[in-house]
Motif scaffolding. Structure first.
Motif, PDB file in Angstrom:
ATOM      1  N   MET A   1       0.859  -1.135   0.029  1.00 56.85           N
ATOM      2  CA  MET A   1      -0.104   0.073   0.097  1.00 56.85           C
ATOM      3  C   MET A   1       0.909   1.455  -0.114  1.00 56.85           C
ATOM      4  O   MET A   1       0.521   2.390  -0.237  1.00 56.85           O
ATOM      5  CB  MET A   1      -0.829   0.023   1.065  1.00 56.85           C
ATOM      6  N   MET A   2       2.163   1.151   0.358  1.00 58.89           N
ATOM      7  CA  MET A   2       3.176   1.984   0.277  1.00 58.89           C
ATOM      8  C   MET A   2       3.931   1.826  -0.758  1.00 58.89           C
ATOM      9  O   MET A   2       4.994   0.841  -1.015  1.00 58.89           O
ATOM     10  CB  MET A   2       3.861   2.217   1.432  1.00 58.89           C
ATOM     11  N   GLN A   3       3.982   2.559  -2.132  1.00 61.34           N
ATOM     12  CA  GLN A   3       4.540   2.354  -3.401  1.00 61.34           C
ATOM     13  C   GLN A   3       5.511   3.258  -3.715  1.00 61.34           C
ATOM     14  O   GLN A   3       5.191   4.527  -3.548  1.00 61.34           O
ATOM     15  CB  GLN A   3       3.695   2.151  -4.370  1.00 61.34           C
ATOM     16  N   PRO A   4       6.747   3.211  -4.267  1.00 56.44           N
ATOM     17  CA  PRO A   4       7.528   4.013  -4.714  1.00 56.44           C
ATOM     18  C   PRO A   4       6.968   4.822  -5.946  1.00 56.44           C
ATOM     19  O   PRO A   4       7.332   5.722  -6.135  1.00 56.44           O
ATOM     20  CB  PRO A   4       9.152   3.350  -5.058  1.00 56.44           C
ATOM     21  N   ILE A   5       6.118   4.043  -6.731  1.00 56.37           N
ATOM     22  CA  ILE A   5       5.620   4.762  -8.024  1.00 56.37           C
ATOM     23  C   ILE A   5       4.080   4.287  -7.735  1.00 56.37           C
ATOM     24  O   ILE A   5       3.862   3.064  -7.892  1.00 56.37           O
ATOM     25  CB  ILE A   5       6.140   3.921  -9.200  1.00 56.37           C
ATOM     26  N   ALA A   6       3.117   5.094  -7.926  1.00 58.22           N
ATOM     27  CA  ALA A   6       1.844   4.873  -7.545  1.00 58.22           C
ATOM     28  C   ALA A   6       1.265   4.742  -9.105  1.00 58.22           C
ATOM     29  O   ALA A   6       1.216   5.710  -9.885  1.00 58.22           O
ATOM     30  CB  ALA A   6       1.161   6.095  -7.002  1.00 58.22           C
ATOM     31  N   GLY A   7       0.994   3.503  -9.187  1.00 58.68           N
ATOM     32  CA  GLY A   7       0.447   3.087 -10.880  1.00 58.68           C
ATOM     33  C   GLY A   7      -0.827   2.346 -10.719  1.00 58.68           C
ATOM     34  O   GLY A   7      -1.305   2.024  -9.690  1.00 58.68           O
ATOM     35  N   GLY A   8      -1.298   2.080 -12.005  1.00 62.37           N
ATOM     36  CA  GLY A   8      -2.298   1.092 -11.952  1.00 62.37           C
ATOM     37  C   GLY A   8      -3.841   1.987 -12.299  1.00 62.37           C
ATOM     38  O   GLY A   8      -4.812   1.367 -12.441  1.00 62.37           O
ATOM     39  N   ALA A   9      -3.605   3.354 -12.072  1.00 62.55           N
ATOM     40  CA  ALA A   9      -4.780   4.265 -12.173  1.00 62.55           C
ATOM     41  C   ALA A   9      -4.304   5.489 -12.662  1.00 62.55           C
ATOM     42  O   ALA A   9      -3.095   5.942 -12.433  1.00 62.55           O
ATOM     43  CB  ALA A   9      -5.605   4.185 -11.101  1.00 62.55           C
ATOM     44  N   ALA A  10      -5.224   6.478 -12.814  1.00 58.44           N
ATOM     45  CA  ALA A  10      -4.708   7.980 -13.294  1.00 58.44           C
ATOM     46  C   ALA A  10      -5.172   8.881 -12.092  1.00 58.44           C
ATOM     47  O   ALA A  10      -4.745  10.143 -12.457  1.00 58.44           O
ATOM     48  CB  ALA A  10      -5.521   8.188 -14.343  1.00 58.44           C
ATOM     49  N   ALA A  11      -5.273   8.431 -10.854  1.00 62.23           N
ATOM     50  CA  ALA A  11      -5.646   9.289  -9.857  1.00 62.23           C
ATOM     51  C   ALA A  11      -4.470  10.098  -9.223  1.00 62.23           C
ATOM     52  O   ALA A  11      -3.161   9.747  -9.441  1.00 62.23           O
ATOM     53  CB  ALA A  11      -6.351   8.661  -8.794  1.00 62.23           C
ATOM     54  N   ARG A  12      -4.771  10.884  -8.727  1.00 58.22           N
ATOM     55  CA  ARG A  12      -3.739  11.911  -7.891  1.00 58.22           C
ATOM     56  C   ARG A  12      -3.489  10.954  -6.446  1.00 58.22           C
ATOM     57  O   ARG A  12      -4.429  10.715  -5.881  1.00 58.22           O
ATOM     58  CB  ARG A  12      -3.815  13.206  -7.717  1.00 58.22           C
ATOM     59  N   PRO A  13      -2.261  10.851  -6.205  1.00 57.36           N
ATOM     60  CA  PRO A  13      -1.906  10.087  -4.782  1.00 57.36           C
ATOM     61  C   PRO A  13      -1.631  11.023  -3.962  1.00 57.36           C
ATOM     62  O   PRO A  13      -1.190  12.190  -3.991  1.00 57.36           O
ATOM     63  CB  PRO A  13      -0.608   9.294  -5.323  1.00 57.36           C
ATOM     64  N   PHE A  14      -1.383  10.323  -2.572  1.00 56.79           N
ATOM     65  CA  PHE A  14      -1.034  11.047  -1.356  1.00 56.79           C
ATOM     66  C   PHE A  14       0.536  10.547  -1.391  1.00 56.79           C
ATOM     67  O   PHE A  14       0.932   9.586  -1.547  1.00 56.79           O
ATOM     68  CB  PHE A  14      -1.695  10.360  -0.086  1.00 56.79           C
ATOM     69  N   VAL A  15       1.230  11.475  -0.786  1.00 53.58           N
ATOM     70  CA  VAL A  15       2.581  11.306  -0.809  1.00 53.58           C
ATOM     71  C   VAL A  15       3.154  11.291   0.744  1.00 53.58           C
ATOM     72  O   VAL A  15       2.595  11.940   1.447  1.00 53.58           O
ATOM     73  CB  VAL A  15       3.460  12.531  -1.547  1.00 53.58           C
ATOM     74  N   THR A  16       4.056  10.339   0.854  1.00 53.88           N
ATOM     75  CA  THR A  16       4.638  10.349   2.452  1.00 53.88           C
ATOM     76  C   THR A  16       6.146  10.009   2.296  1.00 53.88           C
ATOM     77  O   THR A  16       6.540   9.899   0.872  1.00 53.88           O
ATOM     78  CB  THR A  16       4.040   9.212   3.235  1.00 53.88           C
ATOM     79  N   HIS A  17       6.785   9.956   3.150  1.00 50.58           N
ATOM     80  CA  HIS A  17       8.393   9.622   3.032  1.00 50.58           C
ATOM     81  C   HIS A  17       8.861   8.915   3.972  1.00 50.58           C
ATOM     82  O   HIS A  17       8.354   8.572   5.435  1.00 50.58           O
ATOM     83  CB  HIS A  17       8.769  11.089   3.421  1.00 50.58           C
ATOM     84  N   HIS A  18       9.829   7.779   3.760  1.00 49.84           N
ATOM     85  CA  HIS A  18      10.310   7.032   4.717  1.00 49.84           C
ATOM     86  C   HIS A  18      11.770   7.357   5.017  1.00 49.84           C
ATOM     87  O   HIS A  18      12.550   7.863   4.288  1.00 49.84           O
ATOM     88  CB  HIS A  18      10.485   5.467   3.912  1.00 49.84           C
ATOM     89  N   ASN A  19      11.832   7.726   6.545  1.00 51.51           N
ATOM     90  CA  ASN A  19      12.853   8.419   6.795  1.00 51.51           C
ATOM     91  C   ASN A  19      14.352   7.670   6.830  1.00 51.51           C
ATOM     92  O   ASN A  19      15.155   8.162   6.245  1.00 51.51           O
ATOM     93  CB  ASN A  19      12.795   8.827   8.243  1.00 51.51           C
ATOM     94  N   ALA A  20      14.112   6.388   7.244  1.00 51.17           N
ATOM     95  CA  ALA A  20      15.497   5.716   7.291  1.00 51.17           C
ATOM     96  C   ALA A  20      15.964   5.309   5.726  1.00 51.17           C
ATOM     97  O   ALA A  20      17.031   5.554   5.461  1.00 51.17           O
ATOM     98  CB  ALA A  20      15.300   4.416   7.934  1.00 51.17           C
TER      99      ALA A  20
ATOM    100  N   GLY B   1      15.073   7.418   3.413  1.00 56.96           N
ATOM    101  CA  GLY B   1      15.210   8.656   2.685  1.00 56.96           C
ATOM    102  C   GLY B   1      14.662   8.805   1.371  1.00 56.96           C
ATOM    103  O   GLY B   1      15.060   9.200   0.205  1.00 56.96           O
ATOM    104  N   MET B   2      13.545   7.955   1.044  1.00 60.84           N
ATOM    105  CA  MET B   2      12.784   7.934  -0.168  1.00 60.84           C
ATOM    106  C   MET B   2      11.199   8.284   0.011  1.00 60.84           C
ATOM    107  O   MET B   2      10.627   8.146   0.933  1.00 60.84           O
ATOM    108  CB  MET B   2      12.663   6.584  -0.705  1.00 60.84           C
ATOM    109  N   PRO B   3      10.675   8.986  -1.133  1.00 56.20           N
ATOM    110  CA  PRO B   3       9.519   9.402  -0.893  1.00 56.20           C
ATOM    111  C   PRO B   3       8.737   8.094  -1.355  1.00 56.20           C
ATOM    112  O   PRO B   3       8.915   7.306  -2.023  1.00 56.20           O
ATOM    113  CB  PRO B   3       9.280  10.514  -2.150  1.00 56.20           C
ATOM    114  N   LEU B   4       7.451   8.107  -0.654  1.00 54.15           N
ATOM    115  CA  LEU B   4       6.474   6.840  -1.227  1.00 54.15           C
ATOM    116  C   LEU B   4       5.132   7.430  -1.321  1.00 54.15           C
ATOM    117  O   LEU B   4       4.597   8.552  -0.915  1.00 54.15           O
ATOM    118  CB  LEU B   4       6.461   5.894  -0.003  1.00 54.15           C
ATOM    119  N   PHE B   5       4.376   6.701  -2.022  1.00 55.10           N
ATOM    120  CA  PHE B   5       2.979   7.105  -2.447  1.00 55.10           C
ATOM    121  C   PHE B   5       2.096   6.028  -1.750  1.00 55.10           C
ATOM    122  O   PHE B   5       2.490   4.960  -1.885  1.00 55.10           O
ATOM    123  CB  PHE B   5       2.757   7.044  -3.834  1.00 55.10           C
ATOM    124  N   LEU B   6       1.108   6.412  -1.132  1.00 54.29           N
ATOM    125  CA  LEU B   6      -0.052   5.537  -0.742  1.00 54.29           C
ATOM    126  C   LEU B   6      -0.614   5.078  -2.152  1.00 54.29           C
ATOM    127  O   LEU B   6      -0.815   5.826  -3.088  1.00 54.29           O
ATOM    128  CB  LEU B   6      -1.137   6.223   0.054  1.00 54.29           C
TER     129      LEU B   6
END
Length: 582
Positions: free
Chosen positions: A247-266, A268-273
């Motif tokens: 449910m936390m994905q480096p690339i938000a795919g499979g649909a055309a919707a706008r994703p929520f953005v979050t961040h993994h601290n350890a 150091g990468m952005p993640l998308f719900l």
RNA sequence: GACCACGUAGCUCAGUUGGCAGAGCAGCCGACUUUUAAUCGGCCGGUCCUGGGUUCGAGUCCCAGCGUGGUCACCA
């Protein structure tokens, strides 16, 4: 009660409990005071313990037997004749009477939702997750402390009562209490007992109050749970394996919707719900699981209305060596099953409408069925099989009066309708805009309808028809004006898929470019080889809406997202995600 | 994001042309041993969403904000 009894505030310092703000209303203060008095005078703790041997209020009611009650009344009458009458006047008399009482004993627990004290007799109506049941307390039949408690119970308190299952002279089945214990004192004043809690904001923000004040709310969520369980049951029965993908994905795919953005601290990468599990589930087909499904949340950072919540539950299904037609059969069968069984899945759901006899489990195959009517708002949906079918193109033409292949007229009509960017946009995007605006509304809301053969241009993950590549093997199911399901024959040619993705990225505007990127690994998976497959997504929240006659998605989601009210207290600053390409 | 409506006691709601803040339920005190929204007598209860403005005077009119609902936009 003695008039000169000291107020609790005299024996205890007037400092409020830690969680009692100074501004607390008089009603809350009255309840605190009452609890303090009970603690002092009746030895009540206020917050009870484990209760064994409890039965639900529905079970308790089912134990009532009229013949035993009549037998008991005969015993009472005989004693009255013997002892010059009246109801049991002393505890001793009551105790000896109890020894002969043939009626079953029960122990029940519930929240007080009605309370009528009538001198020597108190009626308390309890509620639990099954139903309401009256507890009747006679002064002569219980310990004096218990009776004093019963006299002053408040709406919202949780009590445990033990006694015989009987009924009143007026025929109300009830527990005739032998004992009553307070297990939780509710400090918060309850909603109005007749109108209940109707303010939607409070219902959603304080769902726990809504649930006890409005029993229908609990029924809806019981139904939801059973619907989801039944869906799993059907899917498992058809040989599908339930899986869980990120449910936390480096690339938000499979649909055309706008994703929520979050961040993994350890890391150091952005993640998308995730906005869809699709690309992961297809990887599982590549890996060798031919039938998989997932029922879980997706998150889309978009508007909220009666049919959309930012987090919503979808079931996605993939079947290797199937196609969109096998998905259609599955969908139709599943929904027909649910519609026919819903009243049995949830016995208490609709006490008013009695549609008992007609529906049994349908045959596995699908001959046309009798009408299967279920209300939804102002319409009555007929879930009879087969559902209606129409093609995207035919629906378009009947609504707009010209073929969707007629480029110039499409552009002209789009301009007339004020569609954004009508001069430059791809013809098929204009077709889609016109379809959404004019054609969808032509569907009969009372008849579930599969709309097939969507344009390929708006179906980037779908296999196109070989003879008419502008059309795709894709359908959507519409019911009561809502999109309920969407299915494809999956595109499994890696080169075509890569071209589609690249094309889509090239067409993205600046906003979309901030969260869209190419999923190279998915393309790699397709190169490894994905079997031909059918894929399906069903909006579970909307299915529950239809099955439970709730026209707002917020009424089938326990805690729908609400705007923060400014009383959020944080321990520290919120860590915001780093901006992209940091 | 745009527009419309709404926000008054714990709850459900009134509030007239701008002129003392109201009702029912709930709560508190009392009566009552078969109630079913029990009944009867008495009493308590307000940041009229927030902040400005107009006015002799604002729950009421104006402006801004917050929240909710609805419509639209967005939405494989």
């Amino acid at each position: 009660m003695p008039d000169d009894r000291p107020e609790p505030s005299l024996s205890r310092p007037p400092t409020p409990a830690p969680d009692a703000p100074e501004s607390e209303s008089a009603l809350v203060a009255a309840r605190r005071e009452k609890l303090a008095r009970w603690r002092a005078e009746l030895g009540i703790t206020g917050y009870g313990h484990r209760v064994d041997g409890r039965c639900s209020l529905a079970e308790a009611r089912s134990l009532f037997r009229e013949d035993l009650h009549v037998a008991f009344e005969a015993i009472v009458a005989r004693r009255r004749a013997a002892t010059a009458g009246g109801p049991a006047a002393t505890v001793e008399e009551a105790a000896s009477l109890l020894a002969e009482d043939p009626r079953p004993t029960v122990r029940v627990a519930g929240r007080v939702v009605q309370h009528r004290a009538m001198g020597g007799l108190v009626f308390v109506v309890l509620r639990d997750e099954t139903q309401d049941l009256q507890v009747s307390v006679q002064r002569a039949a219980v310990d004096p402390a218990h009776f004093r408690l019963a006299e002053k119970l408040d709406y919202g308190d949780i009590i445990v009562a033990e006694g015989r299952m009987g009924r009143t002279n007026r025929g109300e089945v009830c527990v005739w209490a032998a004992s009553i214990d307070l297990h939780v004192k509710s400090l918060v004043p309850p909603p109005e007992k007749w109108h209940g809690l109707t303010d939607p904001e409070t219902r959603y923000r304080q769902r726990y109050v809504d649930m006890y004040a409005n029993p229908q709310t609990i029924r809806v969520f019981q139904a939801r749970s059973r619907i989801v369980a039944r869906i799993r049951n059907v899917m498992d029965g058809r040989g599908f394996l339930e899986v869980e993908t990120p449910m936390m994905q480096p690339i938000a795919g499979g649909a055309a919707a706008r994703p929520f953005v979050t961040h993994h601290n350890a890391l150091g990468m952005p993640l998308f719900l995730r906005i869809a599990p699709e690309l992961y589930l297809k990887r599982l087909l590549v890996g060798g699981l031919p039938r998989v499904y997932e029922i879980n949340r997706n998150f889309r950072n978009e508007g909220i209305d009666r049919q959309h919540n930012p987090e919503f539950t979808m079931m996605e299904v993939y079947e290797a060596f199937g196609d969109c037609e096998t998905m259609l059969e599955l969908t139709e069968s599943l929904l027909h099953t649910l519609a026919s069984e819903i009243d049995h899945l949830v016995p208490d759901a609709s006490p008013v409408t009695g549609t008992d006899e007609a529906e049994r489990m349908p045959a596995a195959v699908s001959p046309p069925t009798a009408p299967l009517l279920r209300p939804f708002g102002d319409t009555i949906v007929d879930w009879a099989r087969p559902f209606r079918r129409t093609t995207y193109g035919a629906l378009f033409e009947s609504a707009l009066g010209f073929s969707m292949s007629d480029g110039p007229r499409v552009r002209e009509r789009a301009a007339a309708a004020g569609v954004e960017n009508h001069a430059q946009a791809d013809q098929w995007l204009l077709v889609s805009a016109l379809f959404d605006r004019f054609a969808e509304a032509r569907l009969d809301p009372a008849r579930p309808t599969f709309v097939t053969d969507f344009p390929s241009a708006i179906s980037p993950l779908t296999r196109p028809h070989s003879d008419r590549p502008e059309l795709a093997f894709r359908w959507e199911l519409f019911v009561a004006g809502m999109e309920i399901a969407n299915a494809y024959t999956e595109l499994n040619d890696p080169d075509v898929q890569l071209a589609r993705f690249t094309e889509q990225l090239a067409g993205a505007d600046d906003d979309a470019k901030t969260f869209r990127s190419l999923d190279d690994d998915f393309i790699h998976a397709l190169r490894v080889g994905m079997p031909p497959a059918g894929g399906l997504g069903i909006g579970i929240d909307r299915v529950v809406m239809l099955m439970t006659d709730q026209t707002s998605i917020r009424d089938v989601i326990l805690f729908p997202l609400m705007r923060s009210t400014g009383d959020v207290q944080r321990a520290g600053p919120v860590i915001l995600p780093e901006t992209t390409d940091a």
